[in-house]
Motif scaffolding. Structure first.
Motif, PDB file in Angstrom:
ATOM      1  N   ARG A  63     -11.512  56.282 -10.494  1.00  0.00           N
ATOM      2  CA  ARG A  63     -11.212  56.551  -9.092  1.00  0.00           C
ATOM      3  C   ARG A  63      -9.732  56.885  -8.967  1.00  0.00           C
ATOM      4  N   THR A  64      -9.405  57.907  -8.210  1.00  0.00           N
ATOM      5  CA  THR A  64      -7.990  58.202  -7.995  1.00  0.00           C
ATOM      6  C   THR A  64      -7.411  57.237  -6.967  1.00  0.00           C
ATOM      7  N   LEU A  65      -6.160  56.894  -7.170  1.00  0.00           N
ATOM      8  CA  LEU A  65      -5.389  56.091  -6.233  1.00  0.00           C
ATOM      9  C   LEU A  65      -4.158  56.910  -5.889  1.00  0.00           C
ATOM     10  N   VAL A  66      -3.973  57.206  -4.592  1.00  0.00           N
ATOM     11  CA  VAL A  66      -2.861  58.050  -4.155  1.00  0.00           C
ATOM     12  C   VAL A  66      -1.855  57.170  -3.420  1.00  0.00           C
ATOM     13  N   LEU A  67      -0.605  57.253  -3.808  1.00  0.00           N
ATOM     14  CA  LEU A  67       0.453  56.415  -3.241  1.00  0.00           C
ATOM     15  C   LEU A  67       1.584  57.269  -2.703  1.00  0.00           C
ATOM     16  N   VAL A  68       2.342  56.703  -1.756  1.00  0.00           N
ATOM     17  CA  VAL A  68       3.469  57.423  -1.167  1.00  0.00           C
ATOM     18  C   VAL A  68       4.663  56.487  -1.062  1.00  0.00           C
ATOM     19  N   SER A  69       5.858  57.052  -1.275  1.00  0.00           N
ATOM     20  CA  SER A  69       7.086  56.275  -1.121  1.00  0.00           C
ATOM     21  C   SER A  69       7.783  56.655   0.185  1.00  0.00           C
ATOM     22  N   ASP A  70       8.449  55.675   0.755  1.00  0.00           N
ATOM     23  CA  ASP A  70       9.195  55.826   2.010  1.00  0.00           C
ATOM     24  C   ASP A  70      10.662  56.076   1.673  1.00  0.00           C
ATOM     25  N   ASP A  71      11.157  57.267   2.026  1.00  0.00           N
ATOM     26  CA  ASP A  71      12.545  57.605   1.695  1.00  0.00           C
ATOM     27  C   ASP A  71      13.557  57.072   2.700  1.00  0.00           C
ATOM     28  N   ASN A  72      13.070  56.434   3.769  1.00  0.00           N
ATOM     29  CA  ASN A  72      13.963  55.886   4.796  1.00  0.00           C
ATOM     30  C   ASN A  72      14.925  56.943   5.353  1.00  0.00           C
ATOM     31  N   PHE A  73      14.542  58.228   5.247  1.00  0.00           N
ATOM     32  CA  PHE A  73      15.365  59.337   5.710  1.00  0.00           C
ATOM     33  C   PHE A  73      16.748  59.311   5.050  1.00  0.00           C
ATOM     34  N   ASP A  74      16.764  58.856   3.796  1.00  0.00           N
ATOM     35  CA  ASP A  74      18.006  58.718   3.030  1.00  0.00           C
ATOM     36  C   ASP A  74      18.004  59.768   1.918  1.00  0.00           C
ATOM     37  N   LYS A  75      19.054  60.581   1.833  1.00  0.00           N
ATOM     38  CA  LYS A  75      19.097  61.654   0.839  1.00  0.00           C
ATOM     39  C   LYS A  75      19.149  61.133  -0.590  1.00  0.00           C
ATOM     40  N   GLU A  76      19.480  59.848  -0.771  1.00  0.00           N
ATOM     41  CA  GLU A  76      19.498  59.259  -2.110  1.00  0.00           C
ATOM     42  C   GLU A  76      18.117  58.782  -2.544  1.00  0.00           C
ATOM     43  N   ALA A  77      17.140  58.803  -1.620  1.00  0.00           N
ATOM     44  CA  ALA A  77      15.783  58.367  -1.918  1.00  0.00           C
ATOM     45  C   ALA A  77      14.855  59.584  -1.929  1.00  0.00           C
ATOM     46  N   VAL A  78      13.547  59.344  -2.193  1.00  0.00           N
ATOM     47  CA  VAL A  78      12.600  60.454  -2.250  1.00  0.00           C
ATOM     48  C   VAL A  78      11.302  60.088  -1.539  1.00  0.00           C
ATOM     49  N   THR A  79      10.627  61.136  -1.032  1.00  0.00           N
ATOM     50  CA  THR A  79       9.240  61.023  -0.586  1.00  0.00           C
ATOM     51  C   THR A  79       8.387  61.499  -1.756  1.00  0.00           C
ATOM     52  N   GLN A  80       7.783  60.548  -2.431  1.00  0.00           N
ATOM     53  CA  GLN A  80       7.093  60.796  -3.691  1.00  0.00           C
ATOM     54  C   GLN A  80       5.589  60.518  -3.521  1.00  0.00           C
ATOM     55  N   ILE A  81       4.766  61.518  -3.780  1.00  0.00           N
ATOM     56  CA  ILE A  81       3.310  61.346  -3.780  1.00  0.00           C
ATOM     57  C   ILE A  81       2.876  61.151  -5.223  1.00  0.00           C
ATOM     58  N   VAL A  82       2.254  60.025  -5.518  1.00  0.00           N
ATOM     59  CA  VAL A  82       1.840  59.676  -6.876  1.00  0.00           C
ATOM     60  C   VAL A  82       0.324  59.524  -6.917  1.00  0.00           C
ATOM     61  N   ALA A  83      -0.298  60.044  -7.959  1.00  0.00           N
ATOM     62  CA  ALA A  83      -1.738  59.868  -8.169  1.00  0.00           C
ATOM     63  C   ALA A  83      -1.972  59.124  -9.467  1.00  0.00           C
ATOM     64  N   LEU A  84      -2.743  58.043  -9.389  1.00  0.00           N
ATOM     65  CA  LEU A  84      -3.141  57.283 -10.567  1.00  0.00           C
ATOM     66  C   LEU A  84      -4.655  57.386 -10.747  1.00  0.00           C
ATOM     67  N   ALA A  85      -5.090  57.225 -11.970  1.00  0.00           N
ATOM     68  CA  ALA A  85      -6.520  57.083 -12.250  1.00  0.00           C
ATOM     69  C   ALA A  85      -6.782  55.612 -12.516  1.00  0.00           C
ATOM     70  N   VAL A  86      -7.697  55.019 -11.761  1.00  0.00           N
ATOM     71  CA  VAL A  86      -7.987  53.595 -11.873  1.00  0.00           C
ATOM     72  C   VAL A  86      -9.405  53.435 -12.418  1.00  0.00           C
ATOM     73  N   ARG A  87      -9.521  52.675 -13.507  1.00  0.00           N
ATOM     74  CA  ARG A  87     -10.828  52.397 -14.078  1.00  0.00           C
ATOM     75  C   ARG A  87     -11.194  50.938 -13.821  1.00  0.00           C
TER      76      ARG A  87
END
Length: 389
Positions: A365-389
């Protein structure tokens, strides 16, 4: 067929399926511990891929960022993200998007719409700067499996100084266009009082549906004031996880053990460590089993993100316990699924949201995650996909 007709047809099918399905009992009292099934002992995760959303991407006149929650809309096949902008940049809002995610990774993230959350009177939520006690702090969003409405959690506000009004945490219900539909009645110990309840910025950040949509589970991000201190270098802490009916009746409340702080904080930083549970996700086939995300930030060391497989089975029901401090309770059992530093990501940032995605040909099953950049240029909005067994 129009999108609204598709949504209604899908919701009707989901309601019919739920009605025909056998009832799933949720224990409201401690259960005897029993050997864990092999399926629970075998959970593994591996990285499929990631995609970075451009910093402060402009979309339909809004600033994309602060994405702290994600869920998949079964009625449209799209994903919905909640922004934790408290109406400072634009009115508190959510986004919809098409994600191209498969066994090969995350190929694209295409935003398709955005709407502000509306108050019961139809107006948008105001900025906290107004000081009228009506501001919100949106953190988590879930699509109702029964009718595809949006349920979203917001932390409220325990002011750091005297003067501003207390804003209570809440779980709200909205149409997919942002229209307000109602609220979930929260447990009494979730409420902020002078000496009790959630700490500042550590209230309702985690929300999930289980038991085919009949059970709503939420978690407080950090320990309640009355439940003891926050984690430090030598000790973890207990946070409360609550199972409720859709009408708000408490079915059970359990203590989840969060880890101790992983490193010493930079003594020159004005900010102390920050750790807690920003998201949890019910397993599709077990109303007492959850993926739990633990997020920790330490000045000078950055983020540590860990994913756990946890269960309420055998855990003490603590709903009647006024305080957990000094009490003998059996906490939820948990097993480490993934430490994000071992996955091969380009960076480990402020991951706060997760949802189930499609099933892969491998059966994972895929697991999709997102990071909160707090509107900070030193951070990122990152979409990550994992495969979970």
């Amino acid at each position: 067929m129009s999108a609204s007709l598709i949504r209604r047809a899908c919701a009707a099918a989901l309601i019919l399926t739920s009605t025909l399905a056998p009832a799933i009992a949720v224990a409201a009292a401690p259960q005897s511990a029993s050997p864990e099934p092999e399926s629970r002992r075998a959970v593994q995760a591996r990285l499929l891929g990631e995609k970075i959303v451009p910093y402060k991407l402009d979309f339909q006149g809004t600033t994309v960022g602060g994405l702290s929650g994600i869920d998949r809309d079964r009625c449209t096949g799209e994903y919905v993200f909640i922004s934790d902008d408290r109406s400072f940049l634009q009115p508190a809002r959510f986004y919809t998007a098409k994600l191209d995610v498969d066994a090969g990774g995350v190929h694209s993230v295409d935003f398709t719409g955005t709407h502000p959350f509306l108050q019961p009177d139809g107006s948008v939520y105001p900025s906290p700067a107004l000081g009228d006690g009506k501001a919100i702090d949106p953190e988590e969003i879930r699509v109702d499996p029964l009718d595809c409405d949006y349920w979203w959690g917001q932390e409220g506000d325990r002011p750091a100084v005297a003067g501003p009004p207390v804003i209570q945490p809440s779980i709200e219900i909205s149409d997919p266009d942002g229209t307000h539909r109602g609220s979930l009645r929260l447990p009494e110990n979730y409420l902020i009082t002078a000496e009790r309840g959630p700490r500042r910025n550590q209230a309702v950040e985690a929300l999930t549906f289980g038991a085919r949509g009949r059970v709503v589970t939420s978690a407080i991000e950090g320990p309640l004031l009355q439940d003891g201190p926050v984690p430090d270098l030598t000790h973890g802490a207990l946070v409360r996880v609550t199972q409720q009916s859709r009408g708000g009746r408490v079915l059970g409340q359990f203590a989840y053990p969060i880890e101790k702080i992983f490193a010493e904080s930079d003594p020159n930083s004005p900010w102390g460590p920050d750790t807690g549970v920003p998201s949890l996700l019910a397993f599709p086939d077990d109303p007492n089993r959850y993926l739990v995300l633990e997020r920790t930030w330490v000045a000078g060391s950055g983020y540590k993100i860990r994913l756990y497989d946890a269960t309420t089975r055998g855990a003490t029901d603590v709903r009647a316990m006024d305080s957990l401090a000094g009490q003998r309770v059996v906490p939820m059992r948990k097993k480490l699924v993934a430490d994000f530093h071992t996955l091969g990501l380009s960076t480990v940032d402020n991951t706060e949201g997760m949802t189930w995605g499609p099933v892969l040909p491998s059966g994972e099953r895929t697991l999709v995650l997102v990071s909160d950049d707090n509107f900070d240029k030193e951070a990122v909005t990152q979409i990550v996909a994992l495969a979970v067994r």
